[in-house]
Design a protein around this motif. Structure first.
Motif: not given
Ligand code: FAD
Length: 413
Positions: A78-84, A211-216
């Motif tokens: 999963v790619m998440m927006d690290a700010v929002s 899950a593999v979480m990637v907070w970008a």
């Protein structure tokens, strides 16, 4: 095809690449001596993502079941927006779109568990001799063999040929190519795995989700996933340092980490206190190298293709190197010929992945309008759409053994 040389093939370096190379060469019928500079074999206490190209290689090396026993098969990437704090895009790693396309699982594992599985397989292999506490200082080619010299003793090891798997700062690569230091990206990582039992609330629920979480985020990101059957949770916090100077280690500090992540959402801020701080890891790479084979010496793993970690492929590519090398050694009795064939099969693909890792890092670290455009562009992507990553996760056909390997994704090993 076994070599007619009375001397062993030497592998320099007992990391994931070196152990896998030793195993692949032994499986091809070669006697191997592996030398490692550390007093004991080992890996650092952090996690590793292994895409299907890596689990295919592990299957070919006969260690997949052992690795899988302690690994986690994450359901999603999963790619998440690290700010929002909103989801940008995700991939379903267990659905039929994945299993139809990739015959092998996506695993996340503790580095120690992967390293231990490879080491155990090497120890069980009668053709492999493992030696520690030996730092190679020189490799001299002399006609049909290579002589290795060491910092710790006067003994010289004569070898049929040498695989240099001595990592990012490879001394053998520098001697062969005349290059200087690897290129520092000005980014730094803090990483480590903590017991899942120490986590509460949101973090605990995230770990249970597997899950593999990637907070970008802007010039930073956080990666999280469970390892060791879910008993440990791995976290990697990465950011660009504004205080980088080439001549000092006083950059990328914990204070900068806090400042860089100050704009992050609550989920990321909650996670930061649990990110390991005992060591900082400056992140380096080099541009792709066209030549990996130098007569009877060949480069492998980070020594051949040091890359930024953004595609999670450094170790995966080292495992691909190993199986490609094994195949070449099986086909060609002379090690120099086998090295040439191995390099011809591997340089272009690994170079593309080195370059791709750079680009993916830039995509992750976009800010402002760039980040908004990225999120919009990825918003409608299906979790079953692997088109962007399939080339990374699928080895080139001539580096894959036939018939295809045996693992199934659904059932635990
Ligand atoms: P190394 O692990 O560096 O091993 C080299 C070995 O050689 C060492 O044991 C060293 O002691 C020994 N050595 C060095 N010099 C000498 C000498 N002169 N004589 C004898 N021995 C010597 N990759 C992935 O596939 N998936 C991921 O999720 C992933 N995440 C990453 C996250 C981060 C933050 C980083 C920094 C990297 C990540 N990587 C990942 C990349 C991966 O860690 C490396 O590509 C991989 O470990 C390289 O293995 P290697 O065996 O080539 O080198």
């Amino acid at each position: 095809m076994p070599s007619s040389s009375p001397r062993p093939l030497a592998v320099v370096g007992g990391g994931i690449g070196g152990l896998a190379a030793a195993l692949a060469a032994a499986r091809a019928g070669r006697a191997v001596t592996l030398v490692e500079r550390a007093a004991q074999f080992g890996e650092i206490g952090a996690g590793l993502q292994l895409a299907p190209n890596a689990s295919l290689a592990l299957d070919e090396l006969g260690v997949l079941a052992d690795v899988r026993r302690n690994a986690v098969l994450p359901p999603r990437l999963v790619m998440m927006d690290a700010v929002s704090g909103t989801e940008v895009t995700s991939l379903d790693l267990r659905g039929s779109a994945y299993t139809d396309r990739f015959a092998h699982p996506y695993l996340v594992t503790h580095r120690t568990d992967l390293h231990a599985a490879l080491l155990a397989a090497c120890r069980a292999e009668p053709l492999i001799t493992l030696r520690t506490g030996l730092t190679v200082t020189r490799a001299e080619q002399d006609g049909d063999h290579v002589r290795l010299s060491f910092a710790e003793q006067d003994e010289v090891l004569p070898a049929d040929a040498v695989v240099a798997a001595d990592g990012l700062h490879s001394r053998l690569r520098r001697a062969l190519t005349g290059e200087g230091d690897p290129v520092c990206s000005r980014y730094v990582a803090y990483r480590g795995a903590i017991p899942t039992g120490r986590m509460t609330g949101r973090m605990s629920r995230a770990a249970a989700d597997e899950a593999v979480m990637v907070w970008a985020g802007p010039a930073m990101h956080l990666v999280q996933y469970p390892v060791r059957r879910g008993e440990l949770y791995n976290q990697v916090a990465v950011f660009r340092s504004d205080s980088y100077t080439p001549d000092s280690d006083d950059w990328g500090t914990e204070a900068e980490l806090e400042r860089r992540f100050a704009t992050a959402c609550d989920a990321v801020r909650d996670a930061l206190p649990l990110v390991a701080r005992d060591r900082r890891w400056p992140l380096y790479d080099r541009p792709p190298l066209q030549r990996w084979a130098y007569g009877r010496i060949a480069l492998l793993g980070d020594a051949a293709h040091p890359m930024l970690q953004y595609l999670a492929q450094g170790a995966c590519q080292a495992l691909e190197d190993a199986t490609a090398l094994g195949r070449a050694l099986r086909e060609l009795p002379d090690a120099a010929d086998a090295f040439t064939a191995y390099a011809a099969r591997r340089t272009e693909r690994a170079g593309r992945i080195q370059t791709g890792a750079h680009l993916f890092g830039e995509l992750c670290h976009l800010e402002g309008m760039g980040a908004t455009m990225r999120n919009l562009a990825l918003a409608h992507r299906s979790p079953a759409d692997f088109d962007d990553l399939a080339w990374v996760w699928t080895p080139a056909p001539d580096t894959v053994a036939a018939p295809a390997a045996t693992a199934s994704i659904g059932a635990p090993a």
